[in-house]
Design a protein around this motif. Sequence first.
Motif, PDB file in Angstrom:
ATOM      1  N   ASP A  74       0.931  -1.383  -0.065  1.00 19.75           N
ATOM      2  CA  ASP A  74       0.091  -0.011   0.392  1.00 19.75           C
ATOM      3  C   ASP A  74       0.831   1.345   0.418  1.00 19.75           C
ATOM      4  OD1 ASP A  74      -1.469   2.789   1.210  1.00 19.75           O
ATOM      5  OD2 ASP A  74      -3.246   0.608   1.627  1.00 19.75           O
ATOM      6  N   PRO A  75       1.004   1.987  -1.110  1.00 13.64           N
ATOM      7  CA  PRO A  75       1.495   3.232  -1.060  1.00 13.64           C
ATOM      8  C   PRO A  75       1.569   4.132   0.091  1.00 13.64           C
ATOM      9  CG  PRO A  75       0.787   2.959  -3.088  1.00 13.64           C
ATOM     10  CD  PRO A  75       0.102   1.903  -2.543  1.00 13.64           C
ATOM     11  N   GLU A  76       0.486   4.455   0.597  1.00 17.89           N
ATOM     12  CA  GLU A  76       0.238   5.065   1.635  1.00 17.89           C
ATOM     13  C   GLU A  76       0.471   4.635   2.318  1.00 17.89           C
ATOM     14  OE1 GLU A  76      -3.422   7.192   1.569  1.00 17.89           O
ATOM     15  OE2 GLU A  76      -4.012   6.854  -0.345  1.00 17.89           O
ATOM     16  N   PHE A  77       0.424   3.588   3.078  1.00 20.22           N
ATOM     17  CA  PHE A  77       1.624   2.861   4.359  1.00 20.22           C
ATOM     18  C   PHE A  77       2.914   3.281   4.269  1.00 20.22           C
ATOM     19  CE2 PHE A  77       2.817  -0.466   6.013  1.00 20.22           C
ATOM     20  CZ  PHE A  77       2.475  -0.534   7.449  1.00 20.22           C
ATOM     21  N   VAL A  78       3.872   2.717   3.361  1.00 22.70           N
ATOM     22  CA  VAL A  78       4.398   2.987   3.070  1.00 22.70           C
ATOM     23  C   VAL A  78       5.250   4.172   3.191  1.00 22.70           C
ATOM     24  CG1 VAL A  78       6.965   2.505   1.347  1.00 22.70           C
ATOM     25  CG2 VAL A  78       5.182   0.769   1.542  1.00 22.70           C
ATOM     26  N   PHE A  79       4.529   5.191   2.208  1.00 21.21           N
ATOM     27  CA  PHE A  79       4.764   6.941   2.792  1.00 21.21           C
ATOM     28  C   PHE A  79       4.677   7.514   3.968  1.00 21.21           C
ATOM     29  CE2 PHE A  79       3.775  11.294   2.035  1.00 21.21           C
ATOM     30  CZ  PHE A  79       5.147  11.601   1.255  1.00 21.21           C
ATOM     31  N   GLU A  80       3.441   7.109   5.154  1.00 22.46           N
ATOM     32  CA  GLU A  80       3.092   6.841   6.032  1.00 22.46           C
ATOM     33  C   GLU A  80       4.252   6.727   7.382  1.00 22.46           C
ATOM     34  OE1 GLU A  80      -1.398   8.116   5.426  1.00 22.46           O
ATOM     35  OE2 GLU A  80      -1.142   5.944   7.252  1.00 22.46           O
ATOM     36  N   LEU A  81       4.836   5.746   6.867  1.00 30.98           N
ATOM     37  CA  LEU A  81       5.753   5.180   7.178  1.00 30.98           C
ATOM     38  C   LEU A  81       7.225   5.253   7.502  1.00 30.98           C
ATOM     39  CD1 LEU A  81       6.457   2.133   9.613  1.00 30.98           C
ATOM     40  CD2 LEU A  81       6.867   0.909   7.420  1.00 30.98           C
ATOM     41  N   GLY A  82       7.548   6.048   6.557  1.00 30.01           N
ATOM     42  CA  GLY A  82       8.926   6.447   5.622  1.00 30.01           C
ATOM     43  C   GLY A  82       8.479   7.892   6.671  1.00 30.01           C
ATOM     44  N   ALA A  83       7.289   8.648   5.986  1.00 30.20           N
ATOM     45  CA  ALA A  83       7.669  10.240   7.045  1.00 30.20           C
ATOM     46  C   ALA A  83       8.256  10.242   8.507  1.00 30.20           C
ATOM     47  CB  ALA A  83       5.855  10.311   6.865  1.00 30.20           C
ATOM     48  N   ALA A  84       6.686   9.211   8.985  1.00 33.28           N
ATOM     49  CA  ALA A  84       7.236   8.952  10.051  1.00 33.28           C
ATOM     50  C   ALA A  84       9.282   8.430  11.090  1.00 33.28           C
ATOM     51  CB  ALA A  84       6.724   8.009  11.002  1.00 33.28           C
ATOM     52  N   TRP A  85       9.801   7.899  10.302  1.00 33.95           N
ATOM     53  CA  TRP A  85      11.032   7.099  10.520  1.00 33.95           C
ATOM     54  C   TRP A  85      11.692   8.916  10.239  1.00 33.95           C
ATOM     55  CZ3 TRP A  85      15.222   6.928   6.833  1.00 33.95           C
ATOM     56  CH2 TRP A  85      15.441   6.825   7.571  1.00 33.95           C
ATOM     57  N   ALA A  86      11.642   9.356   9.354  1.00 37.09           N
ATOM     58  CA  ALA A  86      12.484  10.928   8.723  1.00 37.09           C
ATOM     59  C   ALA A  86      11.618  12.184   9.683  1.00 37.09           C
ATOM     60  CB  ALA A  86      12.028  11.478   7.582  1.00 37.09           C
ATOM     61  N   LEU A  87      10.780  11.596  11.051  1.00 36.45           N
ATOM     62  CA  LEU A  87      10.479  12.448  11.344  1.00 36.45           C
ATOM     63  C   LEU A  87      11.656  12.636  12.910  1.00 36.45           C
ATOM     64  CD1 LEU A  87       7.233  13.908   9.856  1.00 36.45           C
ATOM     65  CD2 LEU A  87       8.849  15.365  10.510  1.00 36.45           C
ATOM     66  N   GLY A  88      11.784  10.781  12.761  1.00 35.51           N
ATOM     67  CA  GLY A  88      12.013  10.792  14.093  1.00 35.51           C
ATOM     68  C   GLY A  88      10.792  10.248  15.360  1.00 35.51           C
TER      69      GLY A  88
END
Length: 123
Positions: A74-88
């Motif tokens: 799911d592209p939205e799942f992956v994007f949200e997960l990556g955004a959270a990781w990037a934001l710490g």
Amino acid sequence: MTQRMFVCHAKSDIEATSEIVDALEGALELQNGTLVASSLPGYASDVRGEGELHATLTGAALMLALFTERSTYDPEFVFELGAAWALGIDVLPLLLGATSEADVPWPLRDRPSIRAQDPTAWN
């Protein structure tokens, strides 16, 4: 500002997400508006672009990422997960169904995860 918990899930996993959110609300004393889920009716944030996602995630203290057989596609799942990781933001993988630690992206594999079917993991 009240810190939030963000539940990241695949849109196709709405039933499992609803059950997890119900369990969280039953177990924790959460103030109204502190639990946000990607697209669960009644809990969804009105995210229509990266600016809104950034604002929503910035207020989150924890992301509970529901990993299923469908979520990593799911592209939205992956994007949200990556955004959270990037934001710490702390990300807690919750493994549902037949998923394993190998299904969690490598930057998050060293973090603790919970296998939903293991009752002792919830302690």
